[in-house]
Enzyme design. Structure first.
Site, PDB file in Angstrom:
ATOM      1  N   GLY A  11       0.795  -1.217   0.000  1.00  0.00           N
ATOM      2  CA  GLY A  11       0.000   0.000   0.000  1.00  0.00           C
ATOM      3  C   GLY A  11       0.832   1.274   0.000  1.00  0.00           C
ATOM      4  O   GLY A  11       0.315   2.345  -0.317  1.00  0.00           O
ATOM      5  N   ASP A  12       2.103   1.184   0.352  1.00  0.00           N
ATOM      6  CA  ASP A  12       3.040   2.311   0.265  1.00  0.00           C
ATOM      7  C   ASP A  12       4.425   1.708   0.112  1.00  0.00           C
ATOM      8  O   ASP A  12       5.278   1.825   0.991  1.00  0.00           O
ATOM      9  CB  ASP A  12       2.958   3.199   1.497  1.00  0.00           C
ATOM     10  CG  ASP A  12       3.837   4.452   1.378  1.00  0.00           C
ATOM     11  OD1 ASP A  12       4.465   4.628   0.316  1.00  0.00           O
ATOM     12  OD2 ASP A  12       3.904   5.228   2.345  1.00  0.00           O
ATOM     13  N   ALA A  13       4.650   1.078  -1.029  1.00  0.00           N
ATOM     14  CA  ALA A  13       5.862   0.276  -1.244  1.00  0.00           C
ATOM     15  C   ALA A  13       7.060   1.111  -1.674  1.00  0.00           C
ATOM     16  O   ALA A  13       8.024   0.567  -2.222  1.00  0.00           O
ATOM     17  CB  ALA A  13       5.589  -0.822  -2.270  1.00  0.00           C
TER      18      ALA A  13
END
Length: 241
Positions: A166-168
């Protein structure tokens, strides 16, 4: 997001949570949420309530993901007076954007790509209670007053459904001293989605942190060939939401 100055003011609530431990500011994001390391092995994240992903939601995802892969252990979380906090136990590793790894970008980028693949392989889609699909992201943006361009409402067909980070972005992978992927942090948006939603952002973020020329190296380390259509779509969606 950036590494803050050493003299970053420490909120009173963080001082109370530290309970006498020495604090070092390590991260500051665009919402003025700051993360402090303590000298007794904790991280304290504190700032305004995040309309996109609250600390309570992050804690819930960390607890779930921790059953399958290495992520920070939640100690406590809460909110009051428009601010929220999350306290986790430190993992002995360095962010992929630690100066040690910024000086060794090829090693770091490949480790982030491998680490993302390991994360996707470890987290089970079946039974995952969290959603990060295109419709949920567009709906979430609308709730925050963001109108996503109509052209992004039609996504490419899902290539492979995984539980996405989701926030790589590359700072959220921790590496061990040998340059191998160790753990992931900042899982506040974790949920099921096409794997390209993560791959697109992770590879795009290499330019922000290491400079040009590393995007396809990360994708190769993940273990797939670049899919230009999905990369372009999910990068545009990221920027739009």
């Amino acid at each position: 997001m950036s590494i803050p100055a050493a003299d970053l003011p420490v909120p009173e609530k963080v001082l109370r949570l530290a309970a006498g431990a020495t604090l070092t500011p390590v991260w500051l994001n665009s919402l003025d949420t700051a993360t402090f390391a303590t000298d007794d092995g904790r991280y304290i994240k504190y700032g305004p309530i995040d309309p996109e992903s609250s600390r309570a939601e992050e804690a819930e995802r960390l607890v779930w993901a921790g059953r399958y892969t290495r992520v920070p252990e939640v100690i406590e979380h809460g909110e009051e007076d428009g601010s929220e906090w999350l306290v986790t136990r430190a993992i002995p590793g360095r962010s992929a954007v630690d100066p040690h790894w910024i000086a060794r970008p090829d090693t770091a980028v490949r480790a982030v790509g491998r680490g993302l693949r390991l994360l996707h392989d470890a987290l089970p889609v079946a039974g995952c209670p969290f959603d990060w699909s295109v419709p949920s992201r567009i709906a979430g943006a609308a709730d925050r007053g963001i109108a996503v361009p109509e052209r992004l409402h039609s996504a490419p067909a899902v290539d492979f459904l995984v539980v996405c980070h989701g926030d790589a972005c590359v700072p959220n992978t921790l590496l061990d001293e040998n340059g191998s992927p160790l753990a992931h942090v900042d899982l506040g948006a974790l949920g099921t989605a096409d794997r390209w939603a993560d791959i697109a952002v992770a590879s795009m973020s290499t330019e922000w942190n290491y400079g040009p020329g590393f995007e396809d190296i990360l994708i190769e380390a993940y273990g797939v060939a670049p899919d230009r259509e999905r990369l372009a779509y999910y990068r545009d969606l990221w920027n739009a939401t």
